[in-house]
Structures are given as structure tokens and as C-alpha cells.
Design an enzyme around this catalytic site. Structure first.
Site, PDB file in Angstrom:
ATOM      1  N   GLY A  55       0.799  -1.213   0.000  1.00 35.26           N
ATOM      2  CA  GLY A  55       0.000   0.000   0.000  1.00 35.26           C
ATOM      3  C   GLY A  55       0.830   1.260   0.000  1.00 35.26           C
ATOM      4  CG  HIS A  56       3.305   2.063   2.606  1.00 36.18           C
ATOM      5  ND1 HIS A  56       2.390   2.998   3.041  1.00 36.18           N
ATOM      6  CD2 HIS A  56       3.357   1.106   3.572  1.00 36.18           C
ATOM      7  CE1 HIS A  56       1.920   2.628   4.224  1.00 36.18           C
ATOM      8  NE2 HIS A  56       2.476   1.483   4.568  1.00 36.18           N
ATOM      9  CG  ASP A 109       7.315  -2.877   9.580  1.00 37.39           C
ATOM     10  OD1 ASP A 109       6.327  -3.630   9.531  1.00 37.39           O
ATOM     11  OD2 ASP A 109       7.536  -1.994   8.737  1.00 37.39           O
ATOM     12  CG  HIS A 218       0.249   2.684   8.352  1.00 36.04           C
ATOM     13  ND1 HIS A 218       1.356   3.055   9.090  1.00 36.04           N
ATOM     14  CD2 HIS A 218       0.639   1.653   7.570  1.00 36.04           C
ATOM     15  CE1 HIS A 218       2.370   2.271   8.771  1.00 36.04           C
ATOM     16  NE2 HIS A 218       1.964   1.419   7.857  1.00 36.04           N
TER      17      HIS A 218
END
Length: 330
Positions: A55-56, A109, A218
Site C-alpha cells: 500500500g506504500h 516491523d 497508514h
């Protein structure tokens, strides 16, 4: 909400299949979610591995190739990849010179890359890690303890990747990566909310006529909401916040980044305002990159990242790179 997808469950796999078809210079394992430069491992060279939620794009898979990442691990939408992906990537690219994990400061992460480093070392792979935490908007957020990792990730991957391409040892590549992060600061602004395929609509409520100052990648809340501002006003606010924290004493690298739905026409206009503010504040700009590089699905908005660059960092920034999303000098 209209999206150019089949079904939400296959969005990441479909994108990886398309990437594989478009970029034969990459090895794309769709099932196990690892993207590797096809010539890996490169003998005698440190390998950079990064990853994060999808999504990035183009972060991170779009930055795999000579002069940048050796491999990337795409997770589900806005969700960390799992340790098995990271270990698989490290094993695929390790030449014996070691692997550097580039980790954005988001809790999932950080935890998964730490576990992966331990597992990789159990397999005899030498691993170092660098944490990217450049976002000055907020100290803690929904996803992090401490500052979030955002646009400086591109600077870290490019500059440390160039050092690795030159044959620098792991300790040196890690040191360069840490120096880039320490000299970088970012601030983002949302003009609209992003929409995830699973939800099929906006992930947060941002009323018409308002913007979010300091938004996360996000869609996490920033510092405050205000009535819509002009490009000039946003640049004044964002650049001043970054400079207040960074306080550069020399030239900077500037990234004017789009959040995914912002056209280049608007980004270049915003860059003109960013350059104006830097000139007014007496900050020389050595290099500028404008475009959608660290995105948030279909969010409209922008971010500014500045890195105080010495002679060595500028040389490594200018070094050749050949990836799907960033290429020059080759």
C-alpha cells in the site's frame, strides 16, 4: 468505492504477478512474498533487505535493484511482513558479506525484523539493522513507540545501497545508513483519507474542507486538523516544522513526496513553495526528488523530507541506481 482490483483477498498477489511480468530483472516469489534482484547474491557485497506492509508502493519492492535494495518483503495491506519472509530474503541475497535490514519504526516491523535477524544469524548469516524514525509530526502513534519511519527510508535505502554497491563492509554500510537517518526529518499532510481494499472505503473520517497536519502513512492521526490551506501555507508550516527539529548547517537533499493520489502538477507546484521557504530560511538545496515514492494507497496529500547531506552522502546519492522506481546514472 471503485477500485481497480479483482477481490480484496488477492490484491497483493495480483500486484506481485504484475510486477514480475513488467520487471524480468527481478525474481518475484508471489506465493512466499519475496522480491529479489535477479543477479543476487552479488559476490563480496553487502545486501540490503527491507519490507513493510503493501500500500506504500513503490516502497519497498520498487526499490529493488543495483544501487539500492537486494530484496524486499511485501506484507499484506498496511501489515508487516512475517519473519519467515525476511529470513528467506536474507538467505537469497547473502553473499557472505552480511545483510543489512532497513526497518521503518512501526511496532510490527520492528518485532518481526528482530526475530528474523535472530533466525538468520542461527543460519550463519551476519545481520545488522538500522531503524528509520524520521517523522517529526508526533512522538508516539497508533503503530509506534517513538517517531514513525517515513520518507527518509528512501534516502537510507538509496545512500546505504550505493555504499554496499561500492563494496563497503557491513559495519560501514550500517554506519552510513544510521547517519542518513540521524540527519533526516519528515512531515506529512493529508488532504483526504485513504481507502483499503478490505474496507472498500475511507479508513478515517476527514471532512470536506479540512486537512490533517502530520498524518502518518497508514492514516494515523497527526498534530491537528485545520481548514483547507493553500500550497503556500502548507509548505510554510511543514518545512518550518522540519527545520525546527533538523536545524541543518549545510545543504540538504529534499524529497517532495506524494501520498498516492496527488498528481505531479500539484506536487511540482508544492515543490516550488518548499524551495521558496528553504531559500527564505537560508537553507541551500543540493538535490530534489519530486513524485509519489512513499505512498498511502489512494490518499491525497504530500510530505516533505529533508536530509542534511555532506560530501560523501551527496556522492552516494548521485551514484548509479537501477530499480523499477528509481534509476539514474546507468
Amino acid at each position: 468505492m471503485r477500485m481497480l482490483i479483482n477481490v480484496p483477498e488477492t490484491v497483493v498477489a495480483d500486484a506481485l504477478r504484475g510486477m514480475a511480468a513488467a520487471h524480468p530483472e527481478l525474481t518475484v516469489d508471489v506465493e512466499r512474498r519475496v522480491v529479489v534482484r535477479r543477479d543476487a547474491p552479488v559476490a563480496g557485497k553487502v545486501a540490503l533487505v527491507s519490507g513493510g506492509g503493501s500500500g506504500h508502493e513503490p516502497l519497498h519492492a520498487g526499490f529493488v535493484g543495483p544501487g539500492m535494495l537486494a530484496a524486499a518483503c511485501p506484507g499484506e495491506i498496511f501489515t508487516s511482513p512475517v519473519p519467515d519472509q525476511m529470513v528467506r530474503a536474507a538467505a537469497a541475497v547473502d553473499s557472505g558479506a552480511g545483510v543489512l535490514f532497513v526497518v521503518k519504526n512501526y511496532t510490527g516491523d520492528v518485532l518481526n525484523f528482530e526475530m528474523a535477524a535472530e533466525l538468520a544469524e542461527d543460519e550463519g548469516i551476519q545481520v545488522a539493522k538500522v531503524l528509520v524514525n524520521d517523522d517529526v509530526a508526533v512522538t508516539d502513534s497508533l503503530y509506534t513507540a517513538g517517531r514513525r519511519g517515513t520518507g527518509a527510508t528512501l534516502f537510507v535505502e538509496k545512500i546505504a545501497g550505493a555504499a554496499a554497491e561500492e563494496g563497503a563492509p557491513l559495519e560501514r554500510v550500517e554506519s552510513v545508513a544510521r547517519r542518513v537517518n540521524e540527519r533526516s526529518r519528515s512531515f506529512g499532510v493529508a488532504l483526504s483519507a485513504c481507502s483499503t481494499p478490505a474496507k472498500g472505503g475511507p479508513t478515517f473520517d476527514l471532512p470536506d474542507g479540512e486537512l490533517e497536519l502530520g498524518v502518518g502513512i497508514h492514516g494515523e492521526p497527526g498534530r491537528e486538523r485545520r481548514a483547507m490551506m493553500t500550497s503556500r501555507e502548507i509548505a510554510d508550516f511543514a518545512v518550518d516544522v522540519v527545520l525546527e527539529d533538523l536545524r541543518p548547517s549545510g545543504p540538504v537533499l529534499a524529497l517532495v513526496n506524494g501520498a498516492g493520489a496527488t498528481p505531479l502538477l500539484e506536487l511540482y507546484g508544492f515543490n516550488a513553495e518548499v524551495q521558496r521557504v528553504l531559500t527564505e530560511r537560508g537553507v541551500p538545496v543540493a538535490r530534489t526528488l519530486v513524485g509519489n515514492y512513499v505512498t498511502s494507497l489512494d490518499m491525497a496529500g504530500c510530505s516533505v523530507t529533508l536530509c542534511e547531506a555532506d560530501e560523501e552522502l551527496l556522492r552516494l546519492w548521485d551514484a548509479p541506481v537501477r530499480t523499477p522506481a528509481l534509476r539514474w546514472g546507468m
